[in-house]
Design an enzyme around this catalytic site. Sequence first.
Site, PDB file in Angstrom:
ATOM      1  N   ASP A  32      -5.098 135.364  13.108  1.00  0.00           N
ATOM      2  CA  ASP A  32      -4.605 134.942  14.432  1.00  0.00           C
ATOM      3  C   ASP A  32      -3.497 135.806  15.028  1.00  0.00           C
ATOM      4  O   ASP A  32      -2.591 135.277  15.691  1.00  0.00           O
ATOM      5  CB  ASP A  32      -4.129 133.490  14.374  1.00  0.00           C
ATOM      6  CG  ASP A  32      -5.207 132.520  13.959  1.00  0.00           C
ATOM      7  OD1 ASP A  32      -6.371 132.930  13.843  1.00  0.00           O
ATOM      8  OD2 ASP A  32      -4.891 131.334  13.738  1.00  0.00           O
ATOM      9  N   LYS A  63     -12.331 130.794  15.326  1.00  0.00           N
ATOM     10  CA  LYS A  63     -12.183 129.524  14.615  1.00  0.00           C
ATOM     11  C   LYS A  63     -11.536 128.503  15.539  1.00  0.00           C
ATOM     12  O   LYS A  63     -10.880 128.869  16.519  1.00  0.00           O
ATOM     13  CB  LYS A  63     -11.349 129.697  13.343  1.00  0.00           C
ATOM     14  CG  LYS A  63      -9.889 130.088  13.557  1.00  0.00           C
ATOM     15  CD  LYS A  63      -9.212 130.318  12.207  1.00  0.00           C
ATOM     16  CE  LYS A  63      -7.732 130.641  12.340  1.00  0.00           C
ATOM     17  NZ  LYS A  63      -6.912 129.521  12.821  1.00  0.00           N
ATOM     18  N   CYS A 115      -1.886 128.265   9.645  1.00  0.00           N
ATOM     19  CA  CYS A 115      -3.212 128.843   9.451  1.00  0.00           C
ATOM     20  C   CYS A 115      -3.302 129.705   8.200  1.00  0.00           C
ATOM     21  O   CYS A 115      -4.330 129.704   7.519  1.00  0.00           O
ATOM     22  CB  CYS A 115      -3.628 129.628  10.694  1.00  0.00           C
ATOM     23  SG  CYS A 115      -3.856 128.561  12.137  1.00  0.00           S
TER      24      CYS A 115
END
Length: 205
Positions: free
Chosen positions: A17, A108, A145
């Site tokens: 990310d 995702k 995450c």
Amino acid sequence: MTPWEIDPARSAVLVIDMQRDFVEEGRPMEVPAARGAIPGIRAVCDAARSAGAPVIYTQHVLLDEFDVSPLETAYNPKLRQLGMREGTDGVEIVDELAPMPGDVVIAKHRYDAFHNTRLDSVLRSIRGLNGIDTVIITGTLTEVCCESTARSAFMRDYKVALVSDATGALLEGAQKATEAVVATFFGRVLTSAQVINELAAARVG
């Protein structure tokens, strides 16, 4: 005693990310520490590519058509209107870490990069059947995450390396807390230099 060492032939780097909405100043989900992680991430990715290990990026994506992650937006209501929207520049990987030809990018919708994505299938096939047994985790947020993905990788019997100076946390104390948890229960915590050294040593050996 080290339980295992990184084998580039059986390892993949995950860049979690590192998107503009998380990394850049003034963005909706800005994580200042993520900017500090960029040099370490870039060094690890470069070393992995040189060693022939795949580099896999994730992008956390929300949708305008419907609330694709309803509990996430319930806990962080501003995300109902902005941040990480499909089709916006906010989901793009920052220029400093732009994917290279041959890298893999996976969208995702949950913190865990394995949840309802093709990540596990990619890892289990990108170097032949079950060729990858180790994931090297970089990116942001360390405590959300990255940690969720580390735990999920462990549950799938992957060896986990969390790179301490190539991950960025948001909450005070969270970086050290996640490092302690991972090192105790889920894998190894290494610096980028240690990862690069193990990749290089394996190639020489």
